[in-house]
Design an enzyme around this catalytic site. Sequence first.
Site, mmCIF file in Angstrom:
data_model
loop_
_atom_site.group_PDB
_atom_site.id
_atom_site.type_symbol
_atom_site.label_atom_id
_atom_site.label_comp_id
_atom_site.label_asym_id
_atom_site.label_seq_id
_atom_site.Cartn_x
_atom_site.Cartn_y
_atom_site.Cartn_z
ATOM 1 N N SER A 136 0.827 -1.220 0.000
ATOM 2 C CA SER A 136 0.000 0.000 0.000
ATOM 3 C C SER A 136 0.858 1.265 0.000
ATOM 4 C CB SER A 136 -0.882 0.006 1.256
ATOM 5 O OG SER A 136 -1.720 1.134 1.264
ATOM 6 N N GLY A 137 0.531 2.199 -0.892
ATOM 7 C CA GLY A 137 1.117 3.543 -0.839
ATOM 8 C C GLY A 137 2.613 3.616 -1.055
ATOM 9 N N SER A 171 -1.746 -3.666 -0.355
ATOM 10 C CA SER A 171 -2.645 -2.640 -0.863
ATOM 11 C C SER A 171 -3.954 -2.640 -0.098
ATOM 12 C CB SER A 171 -2.929 -2.910 -2.343
ATOM 13 O OG SER A 171 -4.039 -2.152 -2.768
ATOM 14 N N ASP A 206 -6.686 -2.151 -1.258
ATOM 15 C CA ASP A 206 -7.703 -2.767 -2.116
ATOM 16 C C ASP A 206 -7.602 -4.295 -2.149
ATOM 17 O OD1 ASP A 206 -8.877 -0.342 -2.967
ATOM 18 O OD2 ASP A 206 -7.257 -0.018 -4.392
ATOM 19 N N HIS A 243 -5.843 -2.508 -11.098
ATOM 20 C CA HIS A 243 -6.749 -1.407 -10.749
ATOM 21 C C HIS A 243 -6.020 -0.089 -10.989
ATOM 22 C CE1 HIS A 243 -9.538 1.178 -8.832
ATOM 23 N NE2 HIS A 243 -8.849 1.349 -7.723
ATOM 24 N N HIS A 297 -6.822 4.453 -11.759
ATOM 25 C CA HIS A 297 -7.788 5.555 -11.830
ATOM 26 C C HIS A 297 -7.535 6.311 -13.132
ATOM 27 C CE1 HIS A 297 -8.798 5.853 -7.246
ATOM 28 N NE2 HIS A 297 -8.569 4.609 -7.599
ATOM 29 N N ASP A 333 -12.189 -5.996 -30.176
ATOM 30 C CA ASP A 333 -10.997 -6.847 -30.107
ATOM 31 C C ASP A 333 -10.789 -7.398 -28.703
ATOM 32 O OD1 ASP A 333 -10.126 -6.722 -32.747
ATOM 33 O OD2 ASP A 333 -8.905 -4.936 -32.433
ATOM 34 N N HIS A 377 -16.100 5.216 -8.866
ATOM 35 C CA HIS A 377 -14.752 4.876 -8.432
ATOM 36 C C HIS A 377 -13.779 4.794 -9.628
ATOM 37 C CE1 HIS A 377 -12.256 2.192 -5.487
ATOM 38 N NE2 HIS A 377 -11.482 2.783 -6.356
ATOM 39 N N TYR A 427 -5.319 -14.142 -34.864
ATOM 40 C CA TYR A 427 -4.454 -12.978 -34.685
ATOM 41 C C TYR A 427 -3.205 -13.414 -33.920
ATOM 42 C CZ TYR A 427 -2.937 -8.333 -33.150
ATOM 43 O OH TYR A 427 -2.205 -7.197 -32.914
#
Lengths: 237, 237, 237, 237
Positions: free
Chosen positions: A47-48, A76, A78, A97, A99, A122, A171, A229
Amino acid sequence: MTPMLTELKEAVCKANLELARSGLIILTFGNVSGVDRRRSIVAIKPSGVAYDSLKADDIVLVDFEGNVVEGWLSPSSDTPTHIELYKAFPQIGAVAHAHSPYATMFAQAEREIPCLGTTHADLFHGPVPLTRLLVEAEVVEGYERNTGRVIVERFAGVEPLELPGVLVAGHGPFTWGRTPAEAVETAFVLEHIAKMAFGTMFLDPGRAPLDGPILEKHFRRKHGPEAYYGQKKEKDQ
Amino acid sequence: MTPMLTELKEAVCKANLELARSGLIILTFGNVSGVDRRRSIVAIKPSGVAYDSLKADDIVLVDFEGNVVEGWLSPSSDTPTHIELYKAFPQIGAVAHAHSPYATMFAQAEREIPCLGTTHADLFHGPVPLTRLLVEAEVVEGYERNTGRVIVERFAGVEPLELPGVLVAGHGPFTWGRTPAEAVETAFVLEHIAKMAFGTMFLDPGRAPLDGPILEKHFRRKHGPEAYYGQKKEKDQ
Amino acid sequence: MTPMLTELKEAVCKANLELARSGLIILTFGNVSGVDRRRSIVAIKPSGVAYDSLKADDIVLVDFEGNVVEGWLSPSSDTPTHIELYKAFPQIGAVAHAHSPYATMFAQAEREIPCLGTTHADLFHGPVPLTRLLVEAEVVEGYERNTGRVIVERFAGVEPLELPGVLVAGHGPFTWGRTPAEAVETAFVLEHIAKMAFGTMFLDPGRAPLDGPILEKHFRRKHGPEAYYGQKKEKDQ
Amino acid sequence: MTPMLTELKEAVCKANLELARSGLIILTFGNVSGVDRRRSIVAIKPSGVAYDSLKADDIVLVDFEGNVVEGWLSPSSDTPTHIELYKAFPQIGAVAHAHSPYATMFAQAEREIPCLGTTHADLFHGPVPLTRLLVEAEVVEGYERNTGRVIVERFAGVEPLELPGVLVAGHGPFTWGRTPAEAVETAFVLEHIAKMAFGTMFLDPGRAPLDGPILEKHFRRKHGPEAYYGQKKEKDQ
């Protein structure tokens, strides 16, 4: 420590650094994890911690109850969200994750991202899903775990590798894949898709989503048994 | 010169360079200062000096009346604004100012930035405030000092570390924090928040701000006694 | 070749490279020139030459009739526009031209850029002017010279150093200054101003321009006898 | 292998790397090819290979039926689209494809890009054309070849070097030129044009396209027998 977990920690560390390099996150606002399915252990960013000093040794190992199994840093914040996804989606091997701005704009506006072009098709076999907002009780107690749960709730009856990401209302985006690198690639493409959808909706606000056949074609030429592909030998690895 | 002020000058110089590297400013249009509370002395960037040649020794020291205490260069023309903030907000240790595009768009449009998502709630415990425009007399005489005063006026009854920045109407953002690095981080996140709010308002012009509980949750998991984001040992330093 | 012209060519070359580095131009679509007022000779970028190989020796010298005085390359095809500006505005020492996106959007939409904030007022003492479109005869014969003439026509009664740039309708921005570096700095700030005006007009389409006093204050603190921004010794040089 | 094809493969490899460096593509979503007209052989990027490891030796050679003539990797899945263009447009020597955001927004919104300024007129002698959407049968069978065919259908009666690119509806841009470098340059300028048209349409939604004479002037000063932009000796090469 077993060699396999060292490898997982290195892949998770590398994917976190790739997420930072891609410009998808600001400061420390983002995280990538990977899972060891045999042991049910998650390797996740602490975390952080600033990205420029992150090393594979800093990656924290936690079990599916969220207990730290190895590592001297806190995982984290999260982490419970990631764990819920691993428990509900046995197909996935990693979660990312961020932002990132355009995907977050859609999450904040509580709008799914409609499939408006082949770049989207795709990667996503339909619109990018949106969760509902959490209710007060879900925020106050077990917030991060409940964030995972509203994602899982939204994916009832959905194959998570056909829609490898979600917008959490108010979020931002979570994405996933078979490997940490794949989860980060999806986060990156999702941001690009979101930006192009945003501009398309400016040019034509009532734009209808892409037709079924072309959506089907683009998704299937990259995914599943009829994919053609990329390089054969890469797929065989 | 005492060692402590050397340290402050180095932190202020580093934060100014970080502000430049972050892409928030153009040319020399931005500045960061830090304060020594024991001596009531402000360390601030010299006026109009290019970032690529800025050294800690160039940082100017001024007292709370704006007199230069040390340094061979003129201090930033915005120095009186910074001083007003230090005098009114004893909780803060540093101030940053930029003309970053999205935050400035809101300042120019005289609109607060509503809290539309958790990225915002992580840093600002409510909308990003907006000052009123200065009246003619405030512009003609003591313009920079009065810029500080309209900020202070806007923060009557507000805890400045819970809303660590402001939009000066028709001008741009000022942010603050406990350290120069923190003030610059806030300037950086504020720009990101402003960009995402801008896009959210395009996608949903009538968007309501985020609910109380989720705003509360995100702010409190990073700030105050119940914070659990980041590493314990970092907080203890 | 006299040393003074070598110096001018170096300043012009450096400013062209700075223009390229700033991200304001794509491919070779931009140019900077400087003038030697004593000899009435213009030093300008050669036409269509890639920036990464541009050297001071490649800068072409032309007289006010457009004749090449020195240099083995053809001068920029926009040279006649630059010459018209030097002939009409004796105050200026350099001209820059770019197709930077936001300024060009306003030129293409045939809209002046209103002064919506202090960043604008720091550089332009009023809205950024717009020329009229050229009529067919002006396009067919002497197009580049006539581009200069519609700029000059627009500046009747205007002090060019108080409004150091213009939008040519349907084309893009030209900026100027006392030195090549200054002309490029203005091109750079103009792009930033245009982007912020664009966003402000999205947030508040009917936004009124900034009041007289604040416009006056910001322009005068950087320009003219009462300027107090920047370092004294720099101004004295 | 003949020296000439080695040269072509190097030019194609270099142009693919330039496309990646320009920021026009994400991940591996883009490709550039070149053609040897004497042998009717196309040199093209392999499918799904990361740009940072691409070497000239990886470029795949295919004939006009799509059979691999040389190379150990699979060619781009878009190869049949490129081949259709080479067969229909004997004037062109190279094709580039990207999913660059602004051009793709127009393709997704099914809107041509109107000529709103001289930057556009420098390169495209009219609006950037748009194809129709493929019908279901064209998607299901021979999708990539049919993508080429709807482009060719759209160019009936059009000189492809006067409009060196197209928007495939719901997909994105294809551009072309005499050389791989030129095809990539056009992709790059097209993205810039699209971005500026996008912004112009925000500022003035009903904006009329540029008049005939100025469109003519700008296109002709760079293209055809009366061109006077750039250096003579470069054109003679």
